[in-house]
Design a protein around this motif. Structure first.
Motif, PDB file in Angstrom:
ATOM      1  N   ALA A 109      -0.055  -6.802  15.696  1.00 50.13           N
ATOM      2  CA  ALA A 109      -1.130  -7.797  15.682  1.00 50.13           C
ATOM      3  C   ALA A 109      -2.011  -7.659  14.449  1.00 50.13           C
ATOM      4  O   ALA A 109      -2.683  -8.623  14.058  1.00 50.13           O
ATOM      5  CB  ALA A 109      -1.973  -7.664  16.943  1.00 50.13           C
ATOM      6  N   CYS A 110      -2.033  -6.478  13.831  1.00 50.44           N
ATOM      7  CA  CYS A 110      -2.885  -6.237  12.661  1.00 50.44           C
ATOM      8  C   CYS A 110      -2.107  -6.217  11.351  1.00 50.44           C
ATOM      9  O   CYS A 110      -2.689  -5.986  10.295  1.00 50.44           O
ATOM     10  CB  CYS A 110      -3.620  -4.910  12.809  1.00 50.44           C
ATOM     11  SG  CYS A 110      -4.641  -4.795  14.268  1.00 50.44           S
ATOM     12  N   GLN A 111      -0.832  -6.419  11.420  1.00 56.01           N
ATOM     13  CA  GLN A 111      -0.019  -6.305  10.209  1.00 56.01           C
ATOM     14  C   GLN A 111       0.188  -7.666   9.574  1.00 56.01           C
ATOM     15  O   GLN A 111       0.336  -8.667  10.285  1.00 56.01           O
ATOM     16  CB  GLN A 111       1.331  -5.668  10.554  1.00 56.01           C
ATOM     17  CG  GLN A 111       1.217  -4.248  11.072  1.00 56.01           C
ATOM     18  CD  GLN A 111       2.540  -3.698  11.551  1.00 56.01           C
ATOM     19  OE1 GLN A 111       3.557  -4.373  11.502  1.00 56.01           O
ATOM     20  NE2 GLN A 111       2.541  -2.471  12.038  1.00 56.01           N
ATOM     21  N   PRO A 112       0.196  -7.706   8.228  1.00 57.27           N
ATOM     22  CA  PRO A 112       0.054  -6.586   7.293  1.00 57.27           C
ATOM     23  C   PRO A 112      -1.412  -6.205   7.095  1.00 57.27           C
ATOM     24  O   PRO A 112      -2.276  -7.068   6.970  1.00 57.27           O
ATOM     25  CB  PRO A 112       0.650  -7.124   5.999  1.00 57.27           C
ATOM     26  CG  PRO A 112       0.380  -8.593   6.060  1.00 57.27           C
ATOM     27  CD  PRO A 112       0.473  -8.976   7.517  1.00 57.27           C
ATOM     28  N   SER A 113      -1.680  -4.929   7.067  1.00 56.88           N
ATOM     29  CA  SER A 113      -3.046  -4.433   6.936  1.00 56.88           C
ATOM     30  C   SER A 113      -3.521  -4.483   5.488  1.00 56.88           C
ATOM     31  O   SER A 113      -2.724  -4.309   4.558  1.00 56.88           O
ATOM     32  CB  SER A 113      -3.112  -2.993   7.448  1.00 56.88           C
ATOM     33  OG  SER A 113      -4.396  -2.471   7.298  1.00 56.88           O
ATOM     34  N   VAL A 114      -4.798  -4.723   5.318  1.00 61.71           N
ATOM     35  CA  VAL A 114      -5.377  -4.688   3.973  1.00 61.71           C
ATOM     36  C   VAL A 114      -5.420  -3.248   3.458  1.00 61.71           C
ATOM     37  O   VAL A 114      -5.040  -2.962   2.328  1.00 61.71           O
ATOM     38  CB  VAL A 114      -6.798  -5.284   3.965  1.00 61.71           C
ATOM     39  CG1 VAL A 114      -7.393  -5.222   2.550  1.00 61.71           C
ATOM     40  CG2 VAL A 114      -6.786  -6.705   4.471  1.00 61.71           C
ATOM     41  N   MET A 115      -5.867  -2.343   4.320  1.00 55.58           N
ATOM     42  CA  MET A 115      -6.014  -0.946   3.927  1.00 55.58           C
ATOM     43  C   MET A 115      -4.707  -0.192   4.125  1.00 55.58           C
ATOM     44  O   MET A 115      -3.955  -0.460   5.058  1.00 55.58           O
ATOM     45  CB  MET A 115      -7.115  -0.291   4.752  1.00 55.58           C
ATOM     46  CG  MET A 115      -8.490  -0.884   4.534  1.00 55.58           C
ATOM     47  SD  MET A 115      -9.248  -0.338   2.992  1.00 55.58           S
ATOM     48  CE  MET A 115      -9.921   1.238   3.505  1.00 55.58           C
ATOM     49  N   THR A 116      -4.452   0.761   3.230  1.00 61.30           N
ATOM     50  CA  THR A 116      -3.296   1.637   3.322  1.00 61.30           C
ATOM     51  C   THR A 116      -3.783   3.072   3.139  1.00 61.30           C
ATOM     52  O   THR A 116      -4.871   3.298   2.595  1.00 61.30           O
ATOM     53  CB  THR A 116      -2.257   1.315   2.234  1.00 61.30           C
ATOM     54  OG1 THR A 116      -2.854   1.514   0.947  1.00 61.30           O
ATOM     55  CG2 THR A 116      -1.764  -0.125   2.347  1.00 61.30           C
ATOM     56  N   PRO A 117      -3.010   4.076   3.581  1.00 64.65           N
ATOM     57  CA  PRO A 117      -3.447   5.465   3.414  1.00 64.65           C
ATOM     58  C   PRO A 117      -3.822   5.853   1.984  1.00 64.65           C
ATOM     59  O   PRO A 117      -4.850   6.509   1.788  1.00 64.65           O
ATOM     60  CB  PRO A 117      -2.246   6.271   3.937  1.00 64.65           C
ATOM     61  CG  PRO A 117      -1.654   5.376   4.973  1.00 64.65           C
ATOM     62  CD  PRO A 117      -1.799   3.987   4.424  1.00 64.65           C
ATOM     63  N   PRO A 118      -3.050   5.470   0.945  1.00 61.53           N
ATOM     64  CA  PRO A 118      -3.486   5.818  -0.419  1.00 61.53           C
ATOM     65  C   PRO A 118      -4.822   5.181  -0.790  1.00 61.53           C
ATOM     66  O   PRO A 118      -5.653   5.808  -1.458  1.00 61.53           O
ATOM     67  CB  PRO A 118      -2.353   5.279  -1.296  1.00 61.53           C
ATOM     68  CG  PRO A 118      -1.164   5.227  -0.414  1.00 61.53           C
ATOM     69  CD  PRO A 118      -1.698   4.852   0.928  1.00 61.53           C
ATOM     70  N   LEU A 119      -5.055   3.947  -0.343  1.00 62.80           N
ATOM     71  CA  LEU A 119      -6.320   3.272  -0.630  1.00 62.80           C
ATOM     72  C   LEU A 119      -7.466   3.946   0.118  1.00 62.80           C
ATOM     73  O   LEU A 119      -8.565   4.126  -0.428  1.00 62.80           O
ATOM     74  CB  LEU A 119      -6.211   1.798  -0.246  1.00 62.80           C
ATOM     75  CG  LEU A 119      -7.439   0.916  -0.476  1.00 62.80           C
ATOM     76  CD1 LEU A 119      -7.923   0.996  -1.918  1.00 62.80           C
ATOM     77  CD2 LEU A 119      -7.140  -0.531  -0.090  1.00 62.80           C
ATOM     78  N   MET A 120      -7.225   4.336   1.353  1.00 61.51           N
ATOM     79  CA  MET A 120      -8.252   5.057   2.116  1.00 61.51           C
ATOM     80  C   MET A 120      -8.615   6.369   1.441  1.00 61.51           C
ATOM     81  O   MET A 120      -9.792   6.738   1.356  1.00 61.51           O
ATOM     82  CB  MET A 120      -7.750   5.322   3.536  1.00 61.51           C
ATOM     83  CG  MET A 120      -7.589   4.092   4.392  1.00 61.51           C
ATOM     84  SD  MET A 120      -6.881   4.517   6.002  1.00 61.51           S
ATOM     85  CE  MET A 120      -6.804   2.911   6.780  1.00 61.51           C
ATOM     86  N   ASP A 121      -7.601   7.086   0.978  1.00 58.06           N
ATOM     87  CA  ASP A 121      -7.845   8.350   0.273  1.00 58.06           C
ATOM     88  C   ASP A 121      -8.725   8.133  -0.946  1.00 58.06           C
ATOM     89  O   ASP A 121      -9.650   8.899  -1.221  1.00 58.06           O
ATOM     90  CB  ASP A 121      -6.518   8.973  -0.159  1.00 58.06           C
ATOM     91  CG  ASP A 121      -6.118  10.135   0.731  1.00 58.06           C
ATOM     92  OD1 ASP A 121      -7.012  10.830   1.241  1.00 58.06           O
ATOM     93  OD2 ASP A 121      -4.911  10.344   0.911  1.00 58.06           O
ATOM     94  N   ALA A 122      -8.410   7.064  -1.711  1.00 58.35           N
ATOM     95  CA  ALA A 122      -9.162   6.795  -2.932  1.00 58.35           C
ATOM     96  C   ALA A 122     -10.615   6.453  -2.630  1.00 58.35           C
ATOM     97  O   ALA A 122     -11.529   6.930  -3.307  1.00 58.35           O
ATOM     98  CB  ALA A 122      -8.493   5.656  -3.707  1.00 58.35           C
ATOM     99  N   ILE A 123     -10.857   5.641  -1.616  1.00 56.49           N
ATOM    100  CA  ILE A 123     -12.217   5.252  -1.261  1.00 56.49           C
ATOM    101  C   ILE A 123     -12.996   6.448  -0.731  1.00 56.49           C
ATOM    102  O   ILE A 123     -14.189   6.612  -1.022  1.00 56.49           O
ATOM    103  CB  ILE A 123     -12.201   4.111  -0.232  1.00 56.49           C
ATOM    104  CG1 ILE A 123     -11.631   2.840  -0.858  1.00 56.49           C
ATOM    105  CG2 ILE A 123     -13.604   3.847   0.310  1.00 56.49           C
ATOM    106  CD1 ILE A 123     -11.459   1.692   0.111  1.00 56.49           C
ATOM    107  N   GLN A 124     -12.326   7.306   0.023  1.00 54.65           N
ATOM    108  CA  GLN A 124     -13.022   8.445   0.616  1.00 54.65           C
ATOM    109  C   GLN A 124     -13.632   9.354  -0.449  1.00 54.65           C
ATOM    110  O   GLN A 124     -14.661   9.993  -0.217  1.00 54.65           O
ATOM    111  CB  GLN A 124     -12.081   9.250   1.504  1.00 54.65           C
ATOM    112  CG  GLN A 124     -12.818  10.264   2.372  1.00 54.65           C
ATOM    113  CD  GLN A 124     -11.890  11.085   3.236  1.00 54.65           C
ATOM    114  OE1 GLN A 124     -10.934  11.665   2.753  1.00 54.65           O
ATOM    115  NE2 GLN A 124     -12.175  11.136   4.521  1.00 54.65           N
ATOM    116  N   ASN A 125     -13.029   9.411  -1.612  1.00 56.45           N
ATOM    117  CA  ASN A 125     -13.565  10.247  -2.690  1.00 56.45           C
ATOM    118  C   ASN A 125     -14.932   9.787  -3.170  1.00 56.45           C
ATOM    119  O   ASN A 125     -15.646  10.537  -3.842  1.00 56.45           O
ATOM    120  CB  ASN A 125     -12.589  10.270  -3.871  1.00 56.45           C
ATOM    121  CG  ASN A 125     -11.285  10.958  -3.535  1.00 56.45           C
ATOM    122  OD1 ASN A 125     -11.251  11.858  -2.702  1.00 56.45           O
ATOM    123  ND2 ASN A 125     -10.202  10.532  -4.165  1.00 56.45           N
TER     124      ASN A 125
END
Length: 342
Positions: A109-125
Motif C-alpha cells: 500500500a505504501c510502495q513505491p516509497s519516497v524514502m530508502t535506507p541510504p537516504l535515511m542514513d544520509a539525512i540522519q547525519n
C-alpha cells in the motif's frame, strides 16, 4: 481533462518506480551468508559493529565462496538492506543505528516509497542531537492515506520531530525536517532546528537500471545518499506554514532571485507545488529541469522520529504528551500558582 492527464502521469510514474526492482531491493535484500567478511568498504560506509557482529554470529562454520565479485555484492546489499532496519529475533538493538516501523517490506500500500535506507542514513547525519539514533516511523503516505491536508494532519499531527519527503514526476526528491508538529495554523511557526534537504541528482537521471547488475544497485545507492542540506539561517521565522489550503516551508524572497520566496509550497490537493530560493534557509530551487520551479507531486511521506521500537508504544507516548499539553497548558485552572516558578 488536465486533472485526468495529471493522474495518468502520476500513475505511470509510480508504476515505473514500483517495477524498478533496484529500489525494491533496497528494502527487501537480505544478508547473503556466503562470506566471512563484509569488506572494508561496508565497514566504512555503514556501521562496523553491525557488520562484524552479525557476520560473527551468523556465519560460524561457513566457508568463503572465493568469488570476489559476490563479496562486493554482499557489501552493497548490506548497505541498502531493509532487513538491517527491521526489528526481528536475533537483532542486537544496541548496535543498529535506527529501525523502521509503521511499514514493512511487504507493505504494498505504501510502495513505491519516497524514502530508502541510504537516504535515511544520509539525512540522519544532519539531524539534531536530540533525535540522533531515533527510529523512522512512517506516519503518512499520500498513495496509502490519500491526497489531502486533512489526512496528513490526522496521521502525523501528533508527531513533534518529523521528516517530510516529496518525490516529483520528474524524479526530484526533497523535503524538510521539522521540530514542531504538522498542525493547522493561520500563521508561520518557527523551528530553529529545522532544515531543507534535497537529493543532488534526480532518480530519473540513472534511467532504468538492470536490477541484477551490481553497478546499477551501487549507482542508485550513491545517488540516494548524496544530499544537500540547508539549515535555518535565523533571518526570519518563516519555517512552517500549515494552513487550510497549503503547506509552505521557508519564506522571504532573496534579492538575487525572483519567485514567491517559499522554499517549497504545495496546494491543498497535494498535487502541484513550486520551489524557489528563500531567506529562511538560503536554499536554491529544490527541483531541477522544471520551469519556474513548478513541479507535480508523485508521492509525499511524513516520517516521525521516535525512540520507541514498537508502533503501539510510540502512539501511546504521543497521545499522553498531547493529553498533558491540553490539560496543563490550555487549562489554567489545572495549574498551580507556583507553576511559573517550576
Amino acid at each position: 481533462k488536465s486533472e485526468l492527464v495529471g493522474q495518468q502521469r502520476s500513475s505511470t510514474y509510480l508504476t515505473q518506480r514500483q517495477r524498478a526492482e533496484v529500489y525494491a531491493r533496497m528494502w527487501e535484500v537480505h544478508y547473503d551468508q556466503g562470506s566471512r567478511t563484509t569488506g572494508a568498504k561496508w565497514r566504512h560506509l555503514a556501521r562496523k559493529a553491525i557488520a562484524v557482529n552479525r557476520l560473527t554470529r551468523g556465519l560460524r562454520g561457513t566457508t568463503a565462496s572465493g568469488d570476489g565479485s559476490s563479496r562486493g555484492d554482499r557489501t552493497l546489499h548490506r548497505r541498502v538492506s531493509w532487513s538491517d532496519r527491521q526489528l526481528r529475533p536475533g537483532i542486537d538493538v544496541d548496535e543498529v543505528p535506527f529501525f523502521i516501523i509503521g511499514t514493512h517490506k511487504f507493505d504494498t500500500a505504501c510502495q513505491p516509497s519516497v524514502m530508502t535506507p541510504p537516504l535515511m542514513d544520509a539525512i540522519q547525519n544532519h539531524l539534531p542531537g536530540v533525535v540522533q539514533g531515533f527510529n523512522y516511523w512512517l506516519k503518512y503516505s499520500l498513495i496509502r492515506d490519500g491526497a489531502s491536508l486533512t489526512a496528513l494532519e490526522s496521521k502525523a499531527g501528533l508527531s513533534k520531530y518529523t521528516i517530510l519527503a516529496i518525490e516529483t514526476l520528474e524524479g526530484n526528491v526533497f523535503g524538510c525536517f521539522m521540530a514542531i508538529p504538522w498542525e493547522r495554523r493561520s500563521k508561520y511557526e518557527r523551528s530553529g532546528q529545522s532544515f531543507l534537504w534535497k537529493m543532488k541528482s534526480s532518480r530519473s537521471s540513472v534511467g532504468s537500471m538492470v536490477p541484477d547488475e551490481k553497478a546499477s544497485m551501487e549507482e542508485h545507492a550513491n545517488i540516494e545518499e548524496d544530499i544537500e542540506v540547508f539549515q535555518w539561517t535565523g533571518e526570519n521565522d518563516f519555517c512552517q506554514l500549515f494552513d487550510h489550503d497549503k503547506i509552505a516551508v521557508g519564506g522571504g524572497a532573496t534579492d538575487a532571485d525572483g519567485g514567491d520566496g517559499f522554499g517549497f509550497i504545495i496546494g491543498d490537493a497535494l498535487e502541484r507545488g513550486s520551489s524557489c530560493p528563500c531567506e529562511t534557509y538560503n536554499n536554491p530551487c529544490l527541483v531541477s529541469d522544471t520551469e519556474g520551479g513548478q513541479f507535480t507531486v508523485a508521492n509525499i511521506e511524513v516520517w516521525a522520529l521516535t525512540p520507541f521500537l514498537f508502533e503501539a508504544d510510540a502512539e501511546r507516548s504521543e497521545r499522553s504528551i498531547k493529553c498533558r499539553e491540553q490539560n496543563v497548558l490550555q487549562n489554567p485552572a489545572s495549574q498551580s500558582q507556583w507553576s511559573q516558578f517550576l
